[in-house]
Design a protein around this motif. Structure first.
Motif, PDB file in Angstrom:
ATOM      1  N   HIS A 158       0.847  -1.189   0.000  1.00  0.00           N
ATOM      2  CA  HIS A 158       0.000   0.000   0.000  1.00  0.00           C
ATOM      3  C   HIS A 158       0.886   1.244   0.000  1.00  0.00           C
ATOM      4  O   HIS A 158       1.998   1.208   0.505  1.00  0.00           O
ATOM      5  CB  HIS A 158      -0.907   0.032   1.241  1.00  0.00           C
ATOM      6  N   ASN A 194       0.580   5.251   1.263  1.00  0.00           N
ATOM      7  CA  ASN A 194      -0.285   6.209   1.952  1.00  0.00           C
ATOM      8  C   ASN A 194      -0.219   7.585   1.283  1.00  0.00           C
ATOM      9  O   ASN A 194       0.468   7.762   0.283  1.00  0.00           O
ATOM     10  CB  ASN A 194       0.057   6.270   3.450  1.00  0.00           C
ATOM     11  N   SER A 195      -0.913   8.548   1.837  1.00  0.00           N
ATOM     12  CA  SER A 195      -1.012   9.867   1.215  1.00  0.00           C
ATOM     13  C   SER A 195       0.324  10.612   1.203  1.00  0.00           C
ATOM     14  O   SER A 195       0.506  11.536   0.416  1.00  0.00           O
ATOM     15  CB  SER A 195      -2.062  10.706   1.940  1.00  0.00           C
TER      16      SER A 195
END
Length: 139
Positions: A70, A72-73
Motif C-alpha cells: 500500500h 499512503n497519502s
C-alpha cells in the motif's frame, strides 16, 4: 524465482523474513533493518524502491507468505500481511514512482560500498598557493 533477485531485493527479502510476526512493516522499518544487517553508515533517510519491494512481495507469495503493498497519502510504502498477494494500483504506483525521482533510495551501489574506508581523498582537485602582492613590479 529467488535467483532473479538482485542484491538490494535479497536484503529486503531477508528483512521481511526476519520479522514474520509483524503484520505491518513500513518502508522506513525495512530500510532500517537493511542498514543494520549490512552495516551501512549514513543514508538514514533513504527509502526503498517500489519496484524492488513489489518484486520481493511476489517472490514471498510464491513461497506461501502473502503480503499486500500500500502507499499512503505521504507516498510512504506499507507492506501488510494478507490472505493473497496484492500490489499497488496504477495511480498510487505512478505517484510513488514520480516522487522517488527526488528521494534518496537505497540501491545495490550502497550495499557494495559498506566496507570501503572513509579516508582522505588521494588527490586534491585544487591547489592552493600563497601569493605576495609586493613581489609584482608595476611598470
Amino acid at each position: 524465482m529467488e535467483q532473479e533477485l538482485n542484491q538490494i531485493q535479497n536484503e529486503i527479502l531477508k528483512a521481511l523474513e526476519q520479522h514474520p510476526d509483524k503484520a505491518l512493516c513500513t518502508e522506513a522499518f525495512i530500510a532500517k533493518t537493511i542498514r543494520d544487517n549490512t552495516k551501512i553508515e549514513g543514508k538514514n533517510k533513504a527509502g526503498l524502491s517500489l519496484m524492488d519491494i513489489e518484486k520481493v512481495v511476489e517472490v514471498l507469495g510464491s513461497k506461501g507468505a502473502f503480503y499486500s503493498v500500500h502507499i499512503n497519502s505521504a507516498n510512504d510504502i506499507l507492506v501488510k500481511k494478507d490472505s493473497e498477494t496484492k500490489l499497488t494500483d496504477a495511480d498510487s504506483k505512478h505517484r510513488r514512482l514520480a516522487s522517488e525521482k527526488s528521494m534518496s533510495v537505497l540501491s545495490n551501489k550502497d550495499l557494495s560500498q559498506t566496507k570501503k574506508s572513509k579516508g582522505k581523498p588521494k588527490f586534491k582537485r585544487t591547489e592552493s598557493k600563497k601569493l605576495n602582492v609586493n613581489d609584482f613590479a608595476i611598470d
